[in-house]
Scaffold this active site. Structure first.
Site, mmCIF file in Angstrom:
data_model
loop_
_atom_site.group_PDB
_atom_site.id
_atom_site.type_symbol
_atom_site.label_atom_id
_atom_site.label_comp_id
_atom_site.label_asym_id
_atom_site.label_seq_id
_atom_site.Cartn_x
_atom_site.Cartn_y
_atom_site.Cartn_z
ATOM 1 N N THR A 1 0.902 -1.141 0.000
ATOM 2 C CA THR A 1 0.000 0.000 0.000
ATOM 3 C C THR A 1 0.937 1.186 0.000
ATOM 4 O O THR A 1 2.060 1.038 0.448
ATOM 5 C CB THR A 1 -0.776 0.007 1.346
ATOM 6 O OG1 THR A 1 -1.483 -1.196 1.483
ATOM 7 C CG2 THR A 1 -1.701 1.186 1.488
ATOM 8 N N ARG B 1 -13.735 -7.053 -1.690
ATOM 9 C CA ARG B 1 -12.973 -7.087 -0.430
ATOM 10 C C ARG B 1 -12.403 -5.688 -0.134
ATOM 11 O O ARG B 1 -11.865 -5.025 -1.007
ATOM 12 C CB ARG B 1 -11.862 -8.119 -0.541
ATOM 13 C CG ARG B 1 -10.957 -8.190 0.691
ATOM 14 C CD ARG B 1 -9.738 -7.306 0.529
ATOM 15 N NE ARG B 1 -8.821 -7.408 1.647
ATOM 16 C CZ ARG B 1 -7.799 -6.579 1.846
ATOM 17 N NH1 ARG B 1 -7.570 -5.591 1.002
ATOM 18 N NH2 ARG B 1 -7.012 -6.722 2.880
ATOM 19 N N VAL B 2 -12.520 -5.270 1.110
ATOM 20 C CA VAL B 2 -11.998 -3.957 1.508
ATOM 21 C C VAL B 2 -11.026 -4.149 2.666
ATOM 22 O O VAL B 2 -11.325 -4.892 3.607
ATOM 23 C CB VAL B 2 -13.136 -3.009 1.949
ATOM 24 C CG1 VAL B 2 -12.584 -1.645 2.345
ATOM 25 C CG2 VAL B 2 -14.169 -2.859 0.838
ATOM 26 N N GLY B 3 -9.896 -3.489 2.582
ATOM 27 C CA GLY B 3 -8.900 -3.580 3.649
ATOM 28 C C GLY B 3 -8.919 -2.357 4.547
ATOM 29 O O GLY B 3 -9.924 -1.644 4.660
ATOM 30 N N ASP B 4 -7.792 -2.104 5.189
ATOM 31 C CA ASP B 4 -7.698 -1.031 6.183
ATOM 32 C C ASP B 4 -7.546 0.361 5.591
ATOM 33 O O ASP B 4 -7.870 1.362 6.244
ATOM 34 C CB ASP B 4 -6.477 -1.300 7.069
ATOM 35 C CG ASP B 4 -5.187 -1.351 6.238
ATOM 36 O OD1 ASP B 4 -5.074 -2.243 5.375
ATOM 37 O OD2 ASP B 4 -4.312 -0.481 6.422
ATOM 38 N N THR C 1 0.395 -0.075 6.978
ATOM 39 C CA THR C 1 0.451 -0.882 5.759
ATOM 40 C C THR C 1 0.607 -2.347 6.169
ATOM 41 O O THR C 1 1.137 -2.628 7.237
ATOM 42 C CB THR C 1 1.623 -0.457 4.840
ATOM 43 O OG1 THR C 1 1.812 -1.453 3.829
ATOM 44 C CG2 THR C 1 2.930 -0.297 5.607
ATOM 45 N N GLY C 2 0.135 -3.244 5.318
ATOM 46 C CA GLY C 2 0.234 -4.660 5.630
ATOM 47 C C GLY C 2 -1.088 -5.353 5.365
ATOM 48 O O GLY C 2 -1.903 -4.874 4.576
ATOM 49 N N GLY D 1 -4.582 -5.998 5.585
ATOM 50 C CA GLY D 1 -5.659 -5.118 6.028
ATOM 51 C C GLY D 1 -6.557 -5.723 7.083
ATOM 52 O O GLY D 1 -6.942 -5.047 8.048
HETATM 53 N N1 GLY Z 1 -3.187 -2.762 3.554
HETATM 54 C C1 GLY Z 1 -3.879 -2.829 2.341
HETATM 55 C C2 GLY Z 1 -4.920 -3.807 2.301
HETATM 56 O O1 GLY Z 1 -4.929 -4.774 3.056
HETATM 57 O O2 GLY Z 1 -5.798 -3.663 1.480
#
Ligand code: GLY
Length: 302
Positions: free
Chosen positions: A183, A211-214, A233-234, A236
């Protein structure tokens, strides 16, 4: 150390050091804006835009593919300590999600998702854009191979024990190939002491559609307030479960310096979960990760 103003940029947990030149270019550009008296919010958005356009990072033009092997859905978020907040979630067909997130601030809302986000971008003058990078194709190929070999869960803990065929949510059967939790993220503090953060991502593959991350979730992938600005970052899912950016922010509020707070944030995770943090406050800045992480920082200290 007293920081008068500054910028910190990362290219994602696990990004190779060779990409630091891209972080440097973005950081220098944002820093020159701060020197000219531009706000932290505009500086972080500009740095994130440069990283989105770079093509080597998993954001904007370099975004990875979903498991169908053709869809790109991107997330971005921006925030400053004046409570300006904008997020786009699962946006498609734009070049710079972070600029669309920046534009959301001027609406009655703080977050737009999916088709509505894309339609808002179009109406706001952002040109339609679709590009699959070499990096995305390469990663998609790798994921396909792992699925074929039944080893997806071995290399990605999120998929351990799950059957891709059962969960698959597209009519298309072509699996993408990816391994990525990268990210891009930027934090800054301007001459007024206002802090800001921006993040943008193509997601953390392998991913189902939707799908949605952080990255577009306030307090998870990003947070900015008077005490500091933090970008995560990492993986999510893991970052969301610990509301990581706000947890680090609160650690600073309770008296830790930004470096210690970020290190504590990283230490909440076992090594197999890739995670990284950057942060900036009036008394310092931090770049921490349990993986390699391309980054760059510029400060004017007083
Ligand atoms: N850190 C980005 C994601 O997991 O989408």
């Amino acid at each position: 150390m007293t920081i008068l103003y500054g910028v910190v940029v990362h290219g994602g947990a696990g990004s190779p050091a060779e990409l630091s030149d891209g972080c440097k270019a973005a950081c220098e550009s944002a820093f020159s804006l701060l020197e000219a008296g531009i706000s932290a919010l505009d500086a972080v958005a500009e740095a994130a835009r440069i990283l989105e356009d770079d093509g080597r990072f998993n954001a904007g033009s370099g975004s990875v593919l979903r498991l169908d092997g053709k869809t790109i859905e991107m997330d971005a978020g921006v925030m400053d300590s004046e409570n300006n907040i904008g997020m786009v979630i699962s946006i498609r067909g734009v070049k710079n999600p972070v600029l669309v997130a920046r534009a959301v601030i001027a609406t009655p809302h703080v977050a737009l998702s999916g088709q509505g986000a894309t339609a808002f971008a179009k109406k706001s003058g952002f040109a339609p854009f679709y590009q699959v990078s070499e990096l995305a194709l390469e990663r998609h190929k790798r994921v396909k191979q792992l699925i074929k070999e039944g080893r997806l869960g071995e290399e990605n803990s999120r998929w351990k024990g799950y059957d891709v065929d059962t969960l698959w949510n597209s009519d298309e059967v072509s699996y993408g190939e990816v391994f990525s939790s990268d990210t891009i993220g930027v934090v800054a503090m301007d001459k007024d002491g206002t802090t800001a953060v921006a993040g943008s991502t193509g997601g953390s593959s392998p991913m189902m559609l939707g799908r949605v991350g952080d990255t577009p979730m306030i307090g998870c992938g990003f947070y900015a307030g008077p005490a500091c600005a933090v970008a995560a970052t990492g993986i999510g899912e893991e970052i969301i479960k610990k509301i990581l950016a706000k947890t680090v922010y609160d650690t600073v509020l309770s008296g830790d310096d930004i470096k210690t707070a970020c290190e504590k944030g990283i230490n909440m995770y076992p090594h197999e979960i890739a995670v990284g943090l950057i942060g900036i406050s009036k008394t310092g800045y931090a770049v921490t990760s349990n993986r390699g992480m391309a980054s760059y920082a510029l400060m004017r200290e007083g």
